[in-house]
Write an enzyme that holds these catalytic residues in place. Structure first.
Site, PDB file in Angstrom:
ATOM      1  N   HIS A 168       0.829  -1.208   0.000  1.00 37.65           N
ATOM      2  CA  HIS A 168       0.000   0.000   0.000  1.00 37.65           C
ATOM      3  C   HIS A 168       0.862   1.256   0.000  1.00 37.65           C
ATOM      4  CE1 HIS A 168      -3.425   2.588   1.329  1.00 37.65           C
ATOM      5  NE2 HIS A 168      -2.468   3.225   1.989  1.00 37.65           N
ATOM      6  N   GLU A 169       1.869   1.278   0.847  1.00 39.15           N
ATOM      7  CA  GLU A 169       2.730   2.460   0.947  1.00 39.15           C
ATOM      8  C   GLU A 169       3.564   2.665  -0.314  1.00 39.15           C
ATOM      9  OE1 GLU A 169       2.736   4.881   3.448  1.00 39.15           O
ATOM     10  OE2 GLU A 169       0.883   3.772   3.731  1.00 39.15           O
ATOM     11  N   HIS A 207       1.544   4.297  -2.982  1.00 37.81           N
ATOM     12  CA  HIS A 207       1.492   5.762  -2.938  1.00 37.81           C
ATOM     13  C   HIS A 207       2.663   6.364  -3.718  1.00 37.81           C
ATOM     14  CE1 HIS A 207      -1.872   6.660  -0.363  1.00 37.81           C
ATOM     15  NE2 HIS A 207      -1.416   5.931   0.642  1.00 37.81           N
ATOM     16  N   GLU A 243      -6.130   6.989  -1.440  1.00 41.72           N
ATOM     17  CA  GLU A 243      -6.086   5.814  -0.578  1.00 41.72           C
ATOM     18  C   GLU A 243      -6.584   4.564  -1.312  1.00 41.72           C
ATOM     19  OE1 GLU A 243      -5.102   5.029   2.762  1.00 41.72           O
ATOM     20  OE2 GLU A 243      -3.911   6.722   2.092  1.00 41.72           O
TER      21      GLU A 243
END
Length: 263
Positions: free
Chosen positions: A123-124, A127, A185
């Protein structure tokens, strides 16, 4: 203003608009003004600041576990990534432009296995892949002030420094929270799910991980959830996306990608 001058001005603005347009990994059109080299420089400076100010964990087991998962994820992205485990009991992790990943020991205590940690790291990194920091910097300040923010990162306690670090996505510990938008997100969720699946991890663990995070947040506020806003449809969206991700995992496993990262 003469007609010629107006035409030249229009042409200048149009060129700047076109060069600022970008496309995220999910196909979403973005408006980004900051040069990636400058944003990467900000990420490097911010990470160096964190390593000076925060206690680093040298626990061999924890570092081996995090490095194993992170290496499998970043191998799907390419480039060189530095991974650091910080001795901090908050449930948090982050990735910065310039190839930097930080994981808090508190998060390691929460996850049950390699797949759940892969959800967060994926997920990070998502980004970063989607250039969300660049997008936020561009939306907030534009190029001129943005370049001055590069130097401001070295002074995180200053107002400008807090703004810069907050836009990078790690500002909560400096007293400022600039959360990603729900769109960003959701985008990071989908990119992260693809990444972990392509690396051979089990994407179905994403649902269990977010359920654990939500449960933990009932007892005390979680920094990760405060700086990465969670909404009621997150788990539902992940469940809807799972069939595609599971197919990617199957292909990865057949190709010999079977991570064995022991907690």
């Amino acid at each position: 203003m003469s007609t010629l001058m107006m035409k030249l001005l229009f042409a200048f603005l149009w060129i700047n608009f076109l060069t600022a347009c970008a496309t995220s990994p999910t196909g979403r059109t973005q408006l980004v003004f900051m040069p990636d080299t400058e944003v990467n420089s900000m990420g490097l400076q911010a990470f160096d600041t964190l390593k000076r100010e925060k206690q680093i964990s040298h626990d061999a087991v924890s570092n081996r576990f995090v490095s194993c998962v992170a290496s499998a994820i970043t191998r799907e992205v390419g480039g060189e990534w530095e991974v650091v485990v910080f001795k901090d009991q908050s449930l948090n992790a982050f990735a910065l432009p310039g190839g930097k990943i930080g994981v808090h020991t508190g998060l390691l205590n929460l996850v049950d296995n390699q797949d759940q940690l892969a959800v967060i790291i994926g997920h990070e990194v998502g980004h970063v892949m989607a250039r969300h920091s660049n997008e936020r910097l561009s939306q907030q300040v534009g190029t001129n002030l943005g370049i001055s923010l590069v130097q401001a990162v070295a002074a995180p306690q200053s107002t400008l420094g807090q703004t810069a670090i907050g836009l990078l996505g790690i500002g909560a510990q400096y007293g400022i929270i600039m959360p990603y938008s729900r769109l960003q997100e959701s985008e990071a969720d989908m990119i992260g799910l693809d990444l972990m699946a392509k690396a051979g991890f089990n994407p179905s663990e994403s649902v269990k991980l977010w359920q654990k995070m939500e449960q933990a947040s009932q007892d005390a506020p979680i920094e990760f959830l405060s700086t990465h806003p969670s909404h009621a449809s997150r788990i539902q969206n992940l469940q809807a996306y799972l069939p595609k991700a599971q197919q990617l995992q199957k292909q990865a496993n057949i190709a010999g990608k079977n991570p064995h990262c022991t907690k």
